[in-house]
Motif scaffolding. Structure first.
Motif, PDB file in Angstrom:
ATOM      1  N   ARG A 251       4.206   3.573   1.704  1.00 44.54           N
ATOM      2  CA  ARG A 251       5.070   4.620   1.147  1.00 44.54           C
ATOM      3  C   ARG A 251       4.494   5.961   1.538  1.00 44.54           C
ATOM      4  O   ARG A 251       3.278   6.100   1.595  1.00 44.54           O
ATOM      5  CB  ARG A 251       4.965   4.593  -0.387  1.00 44.54           C
ATOM      6  N   HIS A 252       5.339   6.935   1.745  1.00 50.82           N
ATOM      7  CA  HIS A 252       4.903   8.329   1.924  1.00 50.82           C
ATOM      8  C   HIS A 252       4.049   8.553   3.171  1.00 50.82           C
ATOM      9  O   HIS A 252       3.093   9.314   3.143  1.00 50.82           O
ATOM     10  CB  HIS A 252       4.110   8.813   0.692  1.00 50.82           C
TER      11      HIS A 252
ATOM     12  N   CYS B  58       1.081  -1.774  -5.715  1.00 45.80           N
ATOM     13  CA  CYS B  58       0.178  -1.498  -4.585  1.00 45.80           C
ATOM     14  C   CYS B  58      -1.252  -1.911  -4.930  1.00 45.80           C
ATOM     15  O   CYS B  58      -1.715  -1.692  -6.057  1.00 45.80           O
ATOM     16  CB  CYS B  58       0.156  -0.005  -4.250  1.00 45.80           C
TER      17      CYS B  58
ATOM     18  N   MET C 144      -4.502   2.531  -1.762  1.00 44.94           N
ATOM     19  CA  MET C 144      -3.999   3.860  -1.396  1.00 44.94           C
ATOM     20  C   MET C 144      -4.822   4.354  -0.206  1.00 44.94           C
ATOM     21  O   MET C 144      -6.050   4.376  -0.245  1.00 44.94           O
ATOM     22  CB  MET C 144      -4.124   4.816  -2.579  1.00 44.94           C
TER      23      MET C 144
ATOM     24  N   ALA D 136       2.220   4.141  -7.262  1.00 47.94           N
ATOM     25  CA  ALA D 136       1.619   3.040  -6.488  1.00 47.94           C
ATOM     26  C   ALA D 136       1.411   1.815  -7.385  1.00 47.94           C
ATOM     27  O   ALA D 136       1.804   0.695  -7.037  1.00 47.94           O
ATOM     28  CB  ALA D 136       0.289   3.499  -5.878  1.00 47.94           C
TER      29      ALA D 136
ATOM     30  N   VAL E 195       9.546   3.020   4.111  1.00 47.82           N
ATOM     31  CA  VAL E 195       8.869   1.967   3.347  1.00 47.82           C
ATOM     32  C   VAL E 195       9.572   0.637   3.659  1.00 47.82           C
ATOM     33  O   VAL E 195      10.769   0.633   3.946  1.00 47.82           O
ATOM     34  CB  VAL E 195       8.920   2.299   1.819  1.00 47.82           C
TER      35      VAL E 195
ATOM     36  N   ASN F 274       0.821  -1.215   0.000  1.00 44.25           N
ATOM     37  CA  ASN F 274       0.000   0.000   0.000  1.00 44.25           C
ATOM     38  C   ASN F 274       0.852   1.262   0.000  1.00 44.25           C
ATOM     39  O   ASN F 274       2.069   1.208   0.153  1.00 44.25           O
ATOM     40  CB  ASN F 274      -0.954   0.006   1.206  1.00 44.25           C
ATOM     41  N   THR F 275       0.194   2.374  -0.176  1.00 44.39           N
ATOM     42  CA  THR F 275       0.845   3.674  -0.149  1.00 44.39           C
ATOM     43  C   THR F 275      -0.105   4.661   0.520  1.00 44.39           C
ATOM     44  O   THR F 275      -1.303   4.389   0.625  1.00 44.39           O
ATOM     45  CB  THR F 275       1.189   4.112  -1.588  1.00 44.39           C
ATOM     46  N   HIS F 276       0.454   5.767   0.971  1.00 44.27           N
ATOM     47  CA  HIS F 276      -0.379   6.807   1.594  1.00 44.27           C
ATOM     48  C   HIS F 276      -0.416   8.044   0.715  1.00 44.27           C
ATOM     49  O   HIS F 276       0.552   8.330   0.006  1.00 44.27           O
ATOM     50  CB  HIS F 276       0.190   7.207   2.958  1.00 44.27           C
TER      51      HIS F 276
ATOM     52  N   ARG G 226       1.309  10.085  -7.955  1.00 44.92           N
ATOM     53  CA  ARG G 226       1.368   9.201  -6.777  1.00 44.92           C
ATOM     54  C   ARG G 226       0.634   7.888  -7.060  1.00 44.92           C
ATOM     55  O   ARG G 226       1.077   6.808  -6.657  1.00 44.92           O
ATOM     56  CB  ARG G 226       0.722   9.932  -5.634  1.00 44.92           C
TER      57      ARG G 226
ATOM     58  N   ASN H 250       4.454   0.023  -8.419  1.00 43.45           N
ATOM     59  CA  ASN H 250       5.065  -0.750  -7.339  1.00 43.45           C
ATOM     60  C   ASN H 250       4.164  -1.870  -6.829  1.00 43.45           C
ATOM     61  O   ASN H 250       4.409  -2.432  -5.758  1.00 43.45           O
ATOM     62  CB  ASN H 250       5.464   0.177  -6.194  1.00 43.45           C
TER      63      ASN H 250
END
Ligand code: V47
Ligand code: SF4
Length: 382
Positions: free
Chosen positions: A320-321, A106, A109, A101, A335, A59-61, A97, A104
């Protein structure tokens, strides 16, 4: 032993699948109640519900702005409009972004941020829409109950209409933030102006009615006491009895750096023992929640690993982020690689399972790991 309560009577109830009371929850917080025994009971429930699985996701933020009308005194993330650290992301940055994601691998989000007083409702809806249009398979877990309440204020629409707009724009589910501590004795001192506990529950109940899954959190380790924490968990348990749409509970340890609350009250980070006790008691009190998450960003990697034997079954994602915890002094990495997160779970003797936001197994082609498909719902026992 206090008022007929003992670890033995509690153990009997847990073994029989009976619900613990407020007094029993408060009892478990006493320092002289052995933590290893509380942990063993929490682990029993954890294994009943989730076997030996240790879940994670990729996941990512996205925090599209940190400018916020509120001034929660535990928050190091927010900024005023004129502060140099205040920012607002452009549509291009938001879509970039999303692209990062997807590149990568993801599946999710996580979108939250400040409530920017100069941004219209449409700006927030558009954040979801542009991401969902460009990346339809990326699950958007977005906006807390506090944000939904802000949108209600901006539009004068009822919660149900706001949530319907967001669903239409691509919302997949909602995170559990903004819960903090529900009891007024504490809430009025840490975030008195934002959505109160009734509103928080109204938003989550309405989301559940619309079929939107949500999470729930509790911010602990500041000015609250054991009674406030157990009261918080019981309110969540009662809502879950009514609407059943909570997936995961995430206890959030207070991070003091750069916060007014810590400066005013001279507060330090809660101890690892407090983190683990809270994890275990949460598992025991929330008998109708399928999942308890040890959020590694906030707990640190070692405590998150340990928490997998203290009631937790999930450690969140590669992430991430992340900004909210790093602004408040978190020293965890920015990360984790998939390899690292899987090793972290395997080292505890658990079986790493990649899940999507809705707890379905994620299948990946080893030759092309950024491509994925969704498999079976993971089985959850009683
Ligand atoms: O509501 C803010 C907390 C929350 C601090 O649903 C702080 O999967 C500690 O809700 N120290 C937002 N906590 C984050 C959140 C979340 C995080 C991870 C996963 C999920 C999920 C949800 O962060 C806020 C507040 O309770 N917070 N500042 C601080 N200094
Ligand atoms: Fe704003 Fe959320 Fe920080 Fe409160 S916790 S000040 S609502 S960004």
């Amino acid at each position: 032993m206090a008022g007929g309560i003992s670890l033995d009577t509690i153990a009997n109830k847990v073994e029989n699948g009976d619900r613990l009371s407020l007094d029993e929850g408060v009892y478990l917080y006493q320092d002289d109640v052995p933590l290893n025994e509380v942990a063993a009971l929490a682990n029993l429930v954890r294994e009943r519900k989730n076997g030996n699985f240790g879940y994670y996701n990729i996941n990512t933020h996205l925090n599209a702005t940190n400018i916020c009308v509120y001034r929660c005194n535990f928050c190091a993330f927010r900024a005023d409009l004129r502060e140099p650290r205040g920012y607002v992301m452009s549509d291009e940055q938001i879509v970039a972004r999303g692209q990062e994601a997807v590149d990568n691998g993801c599946t999710e989000m996580h979108i939250v941020g400040g409530l920017h007083h100069q941004k219209k409702y449409e700006w927030y809806v558009n954040c979801l829409r542009i991401l969902h249009d460009a990346f339809p398979t990326l699950h958007l877990k977005g906006w807390t109950a506090v944000e939904i309440n802000w949108f209600e204020f901006l539009t004068k629409k009822p919660v149900e209409e706001v949530l319907t707009d967001l669903l239409d724009a691509g919302l997949g589910s909602m995170p559990g933030g903004g819960a903090e501590i529900f009891h007024r004795e504490v809430r009025d001192q840490i975030c008195e102006h934002k959505a109160n506990s009734n509103k928080w529950f109204e938003v989550h109940g309405t989301a559940h009615k619309l079929g939107i899954k949500t999470n729930a959190t509790m911010l602990y380790g500041h000015i609250e006491n054991a009674f406030h924490r157990i009261d918080h968990l019981i309110r969540l348990r009662e809502q879950q009895d009514l609407t059943g749409g909570f997936q995961t509970f995430i206890p959030l340890a207070f991070h003091p750096d750069n916060t007014k609350l810590a400066a005013m009250r001279n507060l330090k980070k809660p101890s690892v023992l407090m983190d683990l006790r809270t994890m275990a008691i949460s598992r025991l009190m929330l008998d109708n929640f399928d999942h308890i998450k040890a959020y590694w960003i906030m707990l640190g990697i070692e405590t998150a690993q340990t928490a997998l034997a203290y009631g937790a079954d999930d450690i969140d994602g590669t992430v991430r982020h992340e900004l909210i915890y790093h602004d408040a002094g978190a020293t965890t990495p920015e990360v984790l690689s998939v390899e690292d997160i899987r090793r972290l779970i395997s080292e505890t003797g658990r079986e790493p399972v990649e899940r999507d936001t809705l707890y379905r197994r994620v299948e990946r082609d080893p030759a092309n790991p950024s491509a994925w498909s969704v498999g079976e719902q993971v089985a959850v026992g009683g």
